[in-house]
Motif scaffolding. Structure first.
Motif, PDB file in Angstrom:
ATOM      1  N   ALA A  54      -6.715 -49.735 -23.375  1.00 34.93           N
ATOM      2  CA  ALA A  54      -6.351 -48.455 -22.755  1.00 34.93           C
ATOM      3  C   ALA A  54      -5.239 -47.782 -23.550  1.00 34.93           C
ATOM      4  O   ALA A  54      -5.279 -46.572 -23.798  1.00 34.93           O
ATOM      5  CB  ALA A  54      -5.928 -48.677 -21.306  1.00 34.93           C
ATOM      6  N   ALA A  55      -4.241 -48.556 -23.975  1.00 32.70           N
ATOM      7  CA  ALA A  55      -3.134 -48.004 -24.746  1.00 32.70           C
ATOM      8  C   ALA A  55      -3.618 -47.488 -26.100  1.00 32.70           C
ATOM      9  O   ALA A  55      -3.162 -46.441 -26.565  1.00 32.70           O
ATOM     10  CB  ALA A  55      -2.044 -49.054 -24.930  1.00 32.70           C
ATOM     11  N   GLU A  56      -4.513 -48.198 -26.721  1.00 30.40           N
ATOM     12  CA  GLU A  56      -5.042 -47.757 -28.020  1.00 30.40           C
ATOM     13  C   GLU A  56      -5.764 -46.419 -27.875  1.00 30.40           C
ATOM     14  O   GLU A  56      -5.581 -45.516 -28.694  1.00 30.40           O
ATOM     15  CB  GLU A  56      -5.978 -48.820 -28.607  1.00 30.40           C
ATOM     16  N   ALA A  57      -6.566 -46.279 -26.836  1.00 27.53           N
ATOM     17  CA  ALA A  57      -7.252 -45.008 -26.597  1.00 27.53           C
ATOM     18  C   ALA A  57      -6.226 -43.895 -26.351  1.00 27.53           C
ATOM     19  O   ALA A  57      -6.352 -42.785 -26.878  1.00 27.53           O
ATOM     20  CB  ALA A  57      -8.199 -45.130 -25.415  1.00 27.53           C
ATOM     21  N   LEU A  58      -5.218 -44.198 -25.584  1.00 23.99           N
ATOM     22  CA  LEU A  58      -4.171 -43.215 -25.288  1.00 23.99           C
ATOM     23  C   LEU A  58      -3.428 -42.806 -26.554  1.00 23.99           C
ATOM     24  O   LEU A  58      -3.251 -41.614 -26.822  1.00 23.99           O
ATOM     25  CB  LEU A  58      -3.199 -43.811 -24.268  1.00 23.99           C
ATOM     26  N   MET A  59      -2.990 -43.774 -27.334  1.00 24.70           N
ATOM     27  CA  MET A  59      -2.149 -43.505 -28.496  1.00 24.70           C
ATOM     28  C   MET A  59      -2.906 -42.879 -29.658  1.00 24.70           C
ATOM     29  O   MET A  59      -2.295 -42.371 -30.594  1.00 24.70           O
ATOM     30  CB  MET A  59      -1.463 -44.799 -28.956  1.00 24.70           C
ATOM     31  N   GLN A 106      -7.106 -36.589 -25.008  1.00 25.34           N
ATOM     32  CA  GLN A 106      -7.285 -35.197 -25.381  1.00 25.34           C
ATOM     33  C   GLN A 106      -8.706 -34.939 -25.892  1.00 25.34           C
ATOM     34  O   GLN A 106      -9.377 -34.015 -25.433  1.00 25.34           O
ATOM     35  CB  GLN A 106      -6.255 -34.807 -26.453  1.00 25.34           C
ATOM     36  N   GLU A 107      -9.150 -35.764 -26.828  1.00 27.92           N
ATOM     37  CA  GLU A 107     -10.474 -35.572 -27.437  1.00 27.92           C
ATOM     38  C   GLU A 107     -11.594 -35.647 -26.390  1.00 27.92           C
ATOM     39  O   GLU A 107     -12.488 -34.805 -26.376  1.00 27.92           O
ATOM     40  CB  GLU A 107     -10.714 -36.611 -28.539  1.00 27.92           C
ATOM     41  N   ARG A 108     -11.526 -36.636 -25.518  1.00 28.18           N
ATOM     42  CA  ARG A 108     -12.562 -36.803 -24.491  1.00 28.18           C
ATOM     43  C   ARG A 108     -12.503 -35.720 -23.419  1.00 28.18           C
ATOM     44  O   ARG A 108     -13.434 -35.568 -22.638  1.00 28.18           O
ATOM     45  CB  ARG A 108     -12.427 -38.172 -23.827  1.00 28.18           C
ATOM     46  N   SER A 109     -11.411 -34.973 -23.400  1.00 24.50           N
ATOM     47  CA  SER A 109     -11.248 -33.893 -22.425  1.00 24.50           C
ATOM     48  C   SER A 109     -11.595 -32.534 -23.015  1.00 24.50           C
ATOM     49  O   SER A 109     -11.387 -31.506 -22.384  1.00 24.50           O
ATOM     50  CB  SER A 109      -9.806 -33.869 -21.919  1.00 24.50           C
ATOM     51  N   GLY A 110     -12.070 -32.529 -24.256  1.00 27.31           N
ATOM     52  CA  GLY A 110     -12.465 -31.280 -24.889  1.00 27.31           C
ATOM     53  C   GLY A 110     -11.370 -30.609 -25.688  1.00 27.31           C
ATOM     54  O   GLY A 110     -11.517 -29.464 -26.110  1.00 27.31           O
ATOM     55  N   VAL A 111     -10.264 -31.307 -25.918  1.00 30.21           N
ATOM     56  CA  VAL A 111      -9.155 -30.784 -26.705  1.00 30.21           C
ATOM     57  C   VAL A 111      -9.253 -31.433 -28.083  1.00 30.21           C
ATOM     58  O   VAL A 111      -9.129 -32.645 -28.204  1.00 30.21           O
ATOM     59  CB  VAL A 111      -7.796 -31.107 -26.037  1.00 30.21           C
ATOM     60  N   ARG A 112      -9.494 -30.621 -29.116  1.00 32.52           N
ATOM     61  CA  ARG A 112      -9.742 -31.160 -30.453  1.00 32.52           C
ATOM     62  C   ARG A 112      -8.460 -31.183 -31.281  1.00 32.52           C
ATOM     63  O   ARG A 112      -7.749 -30.189 -31.363  1.00 32.52           O
ATOM     64  CB  ARG A 112     -10.791 -30.295 -31.146  1.00 32.52           C
ATOM     65  N   GLN A 161      -6.643 -33.632 -14.516  1.00 31.15           N
ATOM     66  CA  GLN A 161      -7.714 -34.462 -13.942  1.00 31.15           C
ATOM     67  C   GLN A 161      -8.676 -34.921 -15.037  1.00 31.15           C
ATOM     68  O   GLN A 161      -9.142 -36.073 -15.007  1.00 31.15           O
ATOM     69  CB  GLN A 161      -8.445 -33.719 -12.832  1.00 31.15           C
ATOM     70  N   ARG A 162      -8.980 -34.057 -15.982  1.00 32.67           N
ATOM     71  CA  ARG A 162      -9.861 -34.461 -17.089  1.00 32.67           C
ATOM     72  C   ARG A 162      -9.214 -35.553 -17.923  1.00 32.67           C
ATOM     73  O   ARG A 162      -9.890 -36.496 -18.347  1.00 32.67           O
ATOM     74  CB  ARG A 162     -10.198 -33.241 -17.955  1.00 32.67           C
ATOM     75  N   TYR A 163      -7.902 -35.445 -18.175  1.00 33.32           N
ATOM     76  CA  TYR A 163      -7.202 -36.498 -18.905  1.00 33.32           C
ATOM     77  C   TYR A 163      -7.298 -37.825 -18.179  1.00 33.32           C
ATOM     78  O   TYR A 163      -7.581 -38.859 -18.774  1.00 33.32           O
ATOM     79  CB  TYR A 163      -5.712 -36.157 -19.079  1.00 33.32           C
ATOM     80  N   LEU A 164      -7.060 -37.799 -16.878  1.00 33.24           N
ATOM     81  CA  LEU A 164      -7.089 -39.045 -16.100  1.00 33.24           C
ATOM     82  C   LEU A 164      -8.469 -39.673 -16.111  1.00 33.24           C
ATOM     83  O   LEU A 164      -8.595 -40.901 -16.177  1.00 33.24           O
ATOM     84  CB  LEU A 164      -6.630 -38.776 -14.668  1.00 33.24           C
ATOM     85  N   LYS A 165      -9.502 -38.865 -16.046  1.00 30.63           N
ATOM     86  CA  LYS A 165     -10.874 -39.384 -16.026  1.00 30.63           C
ATOM     87  C   LYS A 165     -11.337 -39.830 -17.416  1.00 30.63           C
ATOM     88  O   LYS A 165     -12.295 -40.592 -17.543  1.00 30.63           O
ATOM     89  CB  LYS A 165     -11.830 -38.331 -15.484  1.00 30.63           C
ATOM     90  N   ALA A 166     -10.658 -39.363 -18.459  1.00 39.64           N
ATOM     91  CA  ALA A 166     -11.086 -39.652 -19.843  1.00 39.64           C
ATOM     92  C   ALA A 166     -10.798 -41.089 -20.267  1.00 39.64           C
ATOM     93  O   ALA A 166     -11.372 -41.563 -21.235  1.00 39.64           O
ATOM     94  CB  ALA A 166     -10.401 -38.686 -20.801  1.00 39.64           C
TER      95      ALA A 166
END
Length: 157
Positions: free
Chosen positions: A38-43, A48-54, A151-156
């Motif tokens: 989880a930390a690796e995905a976060l860091m 951001q990427e999974r929420s549509g923020v490139r 909410q998108r960040y939390l679900k990502a």
């Protein structure tokens, strides 16, 4: 190097959040999952990427002092990592806004494991104000977008 657009650097780590800003604090329990994964995905900007923020510039990983620019809805979103959390049961980072960001303020992303239960929670904490004329003009729609993105960040994850 550009200066941050707010003075309360690091304040997203403390209670209460700074007065005079819109505040956001939201969490999601992930269950008993691998904190390292989880930390690796976060860091590595995956929320951001999974929420549509490139991510369009900046390092592949959140590191203290790193500048990163995202693009969302055609808007450049420049930020600087102002804090990194690297504890055995708690990991994450905070970034602050740079000139050109549609908001001014700070956003913090943390994953934390409860040592008693092993359950991992992701938390997003932010304080912000509108920085550009178009975000001020959008008024309540901007706040709706911020809540939606949280909410998108939390679900990502």
């Amino acid at each position: 190097m550009a200066e941050l657009t707010y003075s309360e650097v690091g304040a997203s780590a403390h209670e209460p959040l700074p007065a005079g800003y819109h505040h956001v604090r939201a969490s999601r329990r992930l269950g008993v999952v691998d904190l390292d994964a989880a930390a690796e995905a976060l860091m590595t900007w995956q929320l951001q990427e999974r929420s549509g923020v490139r991510r369009v510039s900046g390092p592949p990983r959140a590191t203290l002092g790193a500048d990163v620019t995202f693009r969302f809805l055609g808007q450049k979103v420049p930020c600087r990592v102002v804090d990194v959390v690297d504890e055995p049961d708690r990991r994450g980072f905070a970034y602050g806004t740079l000139p050109g960001h549609p908001e001014t303020g700070e956003e913090r992303f943390v994953v934390e494991r409860d040592p008693a239960t092993g359950e991992v929670t992701v938390t997003v904490t932010a304080f912000s104000n509108h920085a550009l004329w178009r975000t001020r003009l959008a008024g309540p729609l901007g706040r709706l977008l911020q809540r939606t993105m949280t909410q998108r960040y939390l679900k990502a994850l």
